[in-house]
Structures are given as structure tokens and as C-alpha cells.
Design an enzyme around this catalytic site. Structure first.
Site, PDB file in Angstrom:
ATOM      1  N   GLY A  46     -25.602   9.691  66.137  1.00  0.00           N
ATOM      2  CA  GLY A  46     -26.988   9.917  66.551  1.00  0.00           C
ATOM      3  C   GLY A  46     -27.467   8.617  67.166  1.00  0.00           C
ATOM      4  N   GLU A  47     -28.703   8.293  66.984  1.00  0.00           N
ATOM      5  CA  GLU A  47     -29.249   7.042  67.503  1.00  0.00           C
ATOM      6  C   GLU A  47     -29.517   6.134  66.304  1.00  0.00           C
ATOM      7  OE1 GLU A  47     -30.203   4.029  69.334  1.00  0.00           O
ATOM      8  OE2 GLU A  47     -31.911   4.708  68.156  1.00  0.00           O
ATOM      9  N   SER A  48     -28.764   5.049  66.205  1.00  0.00           N
ATOM     10  CA  SER A  48     -28.779   4.221  64.991  1.00  0.00           C
ATOM     11  C   SER A  48     -30.139   3.602  64.684  1.00  0.00           C
ATOM     12  CB  SER A  48     -27.704   3.135  65.063  1.00  0.00           C
ATOM     13  OG  SER A  48     -27.933   2.244  66.132  1.00  0.00           O
ATOM     14  N   CYS A  75     -19.739   6.655  64.341  1.00  0.00           N
ATOM     15  CA  CYS A  75     -20.520   6.251  65.511  1.00  0.00           C
ATOM     16  C   CYS A  75     -21.768   5.478  65.076  1.00  0.00           C
ATOM     17  CB  CYS A  75     -20.830   7.455  66.395  1.00  0.00           C
ATOM     18  SG  CYS A  75     -21.308   6.998  68.075  1.00  0.00           S
ATOM     19  N   ARG A 101     -22.774  -2.200  70.099  1.00  0.00           N
ATOM     20  CA  ARG A 101     -23.271  -0.848  70.351  1.00  0.00           C
ATOM     21  C   ARG A 101     -22.902  -0.407  71.767  1.00  0.00           C
ATOM     22  NH1 ARG A 101     -28.728   0.596  68.306  1.00  0.00           N
ATOM     23  NH2 ARG A 101     -29.138   0.793  70.504  1.00  0.00           N
ATOM     24  N   ILE A 128     -18.585   9.060  72.051  1.00  0.00           N
ATOM     25  CA  ILE A 128     -19.853   9.337  72.735  1.00  0.00           C
ATOM     26  C   ILE A 128     -20.748   8.110  72.574  1.00  0.00           C
ATOM     27  CG2 ILE A 128     -21.859  10.863  72.876  1.00  0.00           C
ATOM     28  CD1 ILE A 128     -20.079  12.992  71.415  1.00  0.00           C
ATOM     29  N   ARG A 129     -20.934   7.355  73.647  1.00  0.00           N
ATOM     30  CA  ARG A 129     -21.697   6.095  73.574  1.00  0.00           C
ATOM     31  C   ARG A 129     -21.257   5.285  72.358  1.00  0.00           C
ATOM     32  NH1 ARG A 129     -27.078   8.687  73.576  1.00  0.00           N
ATOM     33  NH2 ARG A 129     -27.199   7.486  71.677  1.00  0.00           N
ATOM     34  N   HIS A 165     -16.006  10.443  66.684  1.00  0.00           N
ATOM     35  CA  HIS A 165     -16.524  11.607  65.957  1.00  0.00           C
ATOM     36  C   HIS A 165     -15.371  12.503  65.505  1.00  0.00           C
ATOM     37  CE1 HIS A 165     -20.839  11.137  66.991  1.00  0.00           C
ATOM     38  NE2 HIS A 165     -20.346  10.475  68.019  1.00  0.00           N
ATOM     39  N   GLU A 167     -15.481  14.844  63.401  1.00  0.00           N
ATOM     40  CA  GLU A 167     -16.008  16.197  63.169  1.00  0.00           C
ATOM     41  C   GLU A 167     -15.945  17.074  64.413  1.00  0.00           C
ATOM     42  OE1 GLU A 167     -19.580  13.935  64.708  1.00  0.00           O
ATOM     43  OE2 GLU A 167     -17.798  13.465  63.528  1.00  0.00           O
TER      44      GLU A 167
END
Length: 186
Positions: A46-48, A75, A101, A128-129, A165, A167
Site C-alpha cells: 500500500g502506501e507506507s 512492500c 522506497r 509494484i513501486r 508481493h 500474495e
């Protein structure tokens, strides 16, 4: 065994499915009381910075930090487990690593590939990023996954952090089994 998934942001359902595929029970963790009865916790991507702020707002930050729970961070979860990122943000600071990051670039630079994972051989990674481990600050930290010369997976005691990821891949459930065998049951 019950594995909690921090359900503030990120692909919570995908983590729950992978946990079940690995043979464990999954439980969403949205509030402090949801931490009761779990054997381990997953902090998803997500966005940390947003996840850190929300964990603090909901009282989860200190509770998780002091819980002694085994934790797998993927992530953004890797970022949150680290000691630093080079920017001022709320972190759990449970692992002796610093991370860079978005080391692979922006969302459009996301990719999938096989990576080398300790004791598992090749595992499919979805990036992903994604962050990467910038520095290892202690001999207690073990590198468990690499993408070429980049460190994308580490373990320290009951904590494990991944850039990618698991998952989101077919064979990702093997990573959850590895986490349980090497961090939860130890």
C-alpha cells in the site's frame, strides 16, 4: 494457526487467500482488539506513509511494536519494519535495515519475474513501486531473496520483510509457509 492481516490498506483479501492456500487461518486486523488471538501478523503493501499514520491514529503502531508477534511485511510492510527510509515518516523500526522506497521506479515501472529465495529456489515476484534493502545494520539480518544484486527479502529473528508481493503469485503460498517455519515456529 491464525495469521492476522493488517486491514488498513492494501490487498488484504489476496493475503487472506494465500494464507488459506498455505494451510493457515486468516483474520483481518483493523483495531487493537483484533490483535488478540493471532499467532503472527502480515503488514501488506500500500502506501507506507499512509499506513504508518493510520496505525498511529488507531493505536496500532505502539501495540504492534510491543506485541512480540512474528511479522511479515510485504512492500510497504518492508518499509514500515525498517529503521529508516531517508525521509521523515512513521515506522515500526523493528528490523535492522534501511530501505530505499520506490527503488524500481513508479507504478508504470512495475514488473513480475522469478527471483532466488533461500531454501525455496525460484519464486515468482510481483514488484509494484517496490522498495529494496539499502543497508543492513546488524549481523542478525539474513538475506533470503535477491533480484540480481538487489536485496528484496530479509529475515531477522521473528521478522521477515519482502520487496515483492507473494500474495499476487500462484506459488506465493510457499513464502507464507517459509515465514511460519522460520519466523513463527522458531
Amino acid at each position: 494457526m491464525i495469521i492476522g492481516v493488517l486491514a488498513i490498506q492494501g490487498d488484504v483479501e489476496e493475503h487472506e487467500e494465500a494464507i488459506k492456500k498455505a494451510g493457515y487461518e486468516a483474520k483481518k486486523v483493523k483495531r487493537v482488539e483484533d490483535l488478540e488471538g493471532i499467532d503472527a501478523l502480515i503488514i501488506p503493501g500500500g502506501e507506507s506513509t499512509a499506513i504508518g499514520k493510520l496505525m498511529k491514529k488507531y493505536g496500532l503502531l505502539e501495540k504492534i511494536k510491543n506485541s512480540n508477534l512474528p511479522i511479515l511485511g510485504t512492500c510497504a510492510g518492508m518499509v514500515l519494519l525498517s529503521k529508516g527510509t531517508g525521509i521523515n515518516q512513521i515506522l515500526l523500526e523493528l528490523m535492522d535495515i534501511t530501505v530505499k522506497r520506490n527503488a524500481y521506479g513508479r507504478q508504470v515501472d512495475s514488473f513480475e519475474k522469478e527471483i532466488e529465495f533461500k531454501d525455496l529456489g525460484k519464486v515468482y515476484g510481483v514488484f509494484i513501486r517496490a522498495p529494496v534493502v539499502d543497508k543492513i545494520l546488524s549481523d542478525d539480518v539474513e538475506v533470503i531473496a535477491r533480484d540480481g544484486d538487489k536485496i528484496v527479502g530479509v529475515k531477522q529473528g521473528k521478522y521477515m520483510a519482502l520487496s515483492f508481493h507473494p500474495e499476487l503469485s500462484e506459488d506465493g503460498y510457499k513464502v507464507y509457509k517459509y515465514f511460519v517455519e522460520n519466523c513463527v515456529k522458531k
